[in-house]
Design an enzyme around this catalytic site. Structure first.
Site, short mmCIF file in Angstrom:
data_model
loop_
_atom_site.label_atom_id
_atom_site.label_comp_id
_atom_site.label_asym_id
_atom_site.label_seq_id
_atom_site.Cartn_x
_atom_site.Cartn_y
_atom_site.Cartn_z
N ASP A 201 5.90 -16.59 10.68
CA ASP A 201 5.10 -15.49 9.89
C ASP A 201 5.15 -13.99 10.95
OD1 ASP A 201 3.10 -14.73 8.13
OD2 ASP A 201 1.59 -14.44 9.66
N GLU A 242 9.83 -14.43 8.43
CA GLU A 242 9.17 -13.48 7.49
C GLU A 242 9.67 -11.90 8.19
OE1 GLU A 242 5.50 -11.79 5.23
OE2 GLU A 242 5.55 -12.47 7.31
C1 GLC Z 1 1.99 -12.74 6.26
C2 GLC Z 1 1.50 -13.55 5.30
C3 GLC Z 1 0.37 -12.84 4.60
C4 GLC Z 1 -0.71 -12.93 5.89
C5 GLC Z 1 0.03 -11.98 6.94
C6 GLC Z 1 -0.93 -12.14 8.21
O1 GLC Z 1 2.61 -11.51 5.78
O2 GLC Z 1 2.68 -13.59 4.25
O3 GLC Z 1 -0.10 -13.68 3.51
O4 GLC Z 1 -1.74 -12.05 5.07
O5 GLC Z 1 1.11 -12.55 7.42
O6 GLC Z 1 -0.84 -13.48 8.91
#
Ligand code: GLC
Length: 550
Positions: A201, A242
């Site tokens: 993440d 991500e």
């Molecule tokens: C990422 C996740 C999102 C979340 C954020 C904070 O972007 O995809 O859903 O709110 O991280 O953890």
């Protein structure tokens, strides 16, 4: 190269345990429920399941606010249920990857509680503090309009703490060696329980050094260390990051030698695909593919259309973004954070032809596809729900009460029970019986995609089509070639194509019984209907299954 890098050619399916299947009737999805759906998923052709956070959490950010990294939230079951689930997945040859949310914890996590309560606690330095309010405390909020700042004052600690996301998600100090050891322990724990890797993440935020007043620096080298640890523990486990970054930064995250993230979500191509779908112009997506084409041998893109967040359009130009907004999210309530659209795919795109075009495109751009649960049946959204809740409603299994998701009178998020997206009309049970349904179409497309390993492994060339609305991609791998065509215009168009390979005189359509032969000029004239798409095997039918082995 030996072709056992499984992530090069997987079909990844993203699931939120809490909204997939509730086995005990408490209104919240659980591992036992998910286990019962494994045959459905393997029937669909999925090869890897990505589980969003399921650990104990106050659930203020749908589980991305964790209070215990070593457990299962009791609403989803027990650790025993988790292990049972991974075992059942393994029986069906399905891999599991899970979210690794280590940029921040929940403010309810015992580490933060200890850190704020006692300046001398060893946990104090696990977070990021400032005695004074940093001058740039409002700069760089991730959720503009909802989140006010990135530094908040904690009355108990009597200091300011850093939080890149919501104020209840204090950032961990990932530069602290003890935190780094804990991160390894967490990864090691889940690897031992049988997962095949992690969706990491918020990678750029996780590796930023954020000492107040200092310039923001990203510690890419830390990713190499994460990777080394992962591979030492489990040779075939992967990191899927991500990181919504510009192409020039891709290599920092993959690593020059391919020694950091195995995979990254291709946000750049994602946004340009939506621009192409909105504008009818194929060139920007072709450009985005070119810009992200050079990656290390062991790296791979994750291709996707929608995920559990808003459709982030922040990488488009203002003009491009305005156009996508006007086409796919014109009402204010459909937009979010000034940069994105909080809608599911089906209501956004409008019709089956556009949906098929979008899916076929996503399956055919370079990379490994990631599907979002519910998109295989064309589920809708609920704009009454707050922020990204709109696209997170429970899976629609049947026309039974609560969409067959739960027997409880109230569910974690309401099911969609009104209008054209209602579960009465859109559900798995009905679509299963209809050969022309979205579900059966998706299943077939997944089968074709799996039969075309060139997309995951091969070299991709963008061919000239003479038509601004058509994208033509040719893939070559081990003496096999695949050609895909996508017409973004709603009107039919005719293209003249030089496939440019020896066997190019014959193109065999993989989706319907049809083929094309080159004219005397050696070129193919192909007519594509409005929003039309084609997958051709170059050469002949025998190439469909008999791929040459090295
Ligand atoms: C990422 C996740 C999102 C979340 C954020 C904070 O972007 O995809 O859903 O709110 O991280 O953890």
């Amino acid at each position: 190269m030996i072709d056992d890098l499984w992530y090069k050619n997987a079909i990844i399916y993203s699931v939120n345990v809490g909204t997939f299947m509730d086995s005990n009737g408490d209104g919240v999805g659980d591992f036992e429920g998910l286990s019962r759906c494994l045959d459905y998923l393997s029937g669909l052709g999925v090869t890897c399941i990505w589980l969003q956070p399921f650990q104990p959490s106050p659930y203020r950010d749908a589980g991305y606010d964790i209070t215990d990294y070593y457990g299962v939230d009791p609403r989803h079951g027990s650790s025993g249920d988790f292990v049972d689930f991974t075992n059942q997945a393994k029986q069906r040859g399905l891999r599991i990857i899970i979210d690794l949310v280590l940029n921040h914890t929940s403010d309810q996590h015992p580490w933060f509680q200890a850190a704020r309560a006692d300046r001398k606690s060893k946990y104090r330095d696990w977070y990021v503090w400032s005695k004074k309010r940093p001058a740039d405390y409002r700069k760089g909020v991730v959720f503009p309009g909802v989140q006010q700042s990135i530094w908040s004052y904690d009355k108990i600690a009597r200091e300011w703490y850093y939080h890149r996301f919501y104020e209840f998600q204090p950032d961990l100090n990932t530069e602290n060696p003890e935190v780094q050891t804990e991160i390894q322990r967490i990864m090691g724990y889940w690897l031992e329980l049988g997962v095949s890797g992690f969706r990491v993440d918020a990678v750029p935020f996780m590796i930023e050094s954020r000492m107040p007043g200092k310039k923001r620096v990203l510690n890419y080298e830390y990713l190499t260390r994460l990777r080394n640890f992962l591979q030492w523990r489990e040779g075939d486990a992967i990191l899927l990051g991500e990181a919504n970054v510009v192409p020039a930064e891709d290599k920092d995250f993959f690593g020059d030698e391919g020694d950091r993230m195995h995979m990254l979500f291709n946000f750049y191509v994602n946004q340009h695909m939506f621009y192409a779908l909105a504008s009818g112009d194929a060139e920007p997506v072709a450009k985005a593919i070119r810009a992200t084409q050079k990656i290390p041998e062991f790296a791979q893109w994750a291709s996707f259309l929608r995920n559990h967040d808003e459709l982030d359009l922040g990488r488009l130009t203002d003009k491009q973004r305005r156009l996508v907004f006007s086409k796919f999210g014109s009402e204010k309530q459909m937009q979010l954070y000034g940069r994105g659209i909080r809608r599911r795919l089906a209501p956004m795109l409008g019709g089956r032809p556009q949906l098929e075009l979008a899916y076929s495109l996503m399956l055919s751009v370079p990379g490994t596809p990631v599907l979002r649960y519910g998109d295989e049946i064309g589920m809708g959204d609920d704009l009454e729900l707050k922020e990204r809740g709109a696209v997170r409603t429970p899976m629609q299994w049947s026309d039974e009460p609560q969409a067959g998701f739960s027997t409880a009178p109230k569910t974690i998020l309401p099911v969609i029970d009104e209008g054209v997206w209602s579960y009465n009309l859109i559900n798995v049970a009905a679509q299963r019986c209809d050969p022309n349904s979205m579900l059966n179409w998706t299943e077939r497309m997944i089968r074709f995609r799996k039969e075309c390993p060139e997309v995951g492994w091969g070299t991709c060339t963008i061919l000239k089509t003479g038509s601004p609305s058509v994208l033509a991609l040719r893939y070559d791998w081990r003496n096999n070639s695949l050609l895909t065509l996508h017409n973004f215009d709603d009107k039919p168009t005719s293209i003249l194509l030089d496939v440019g390979v020896k066997e190019g005189d014959r193109l065999v359509n993989l989706l319907v019984r049809d083929e094309s032969r080159a004219g005397s000029n050696g070129k193919h004239t192909i007519v594509l209907e409005g929003y039309g798409y084609r997958w051709f095997r170059v050469g002949g039918l025998n190439y469909i299954l008999n791929r040459e082995k090295y």
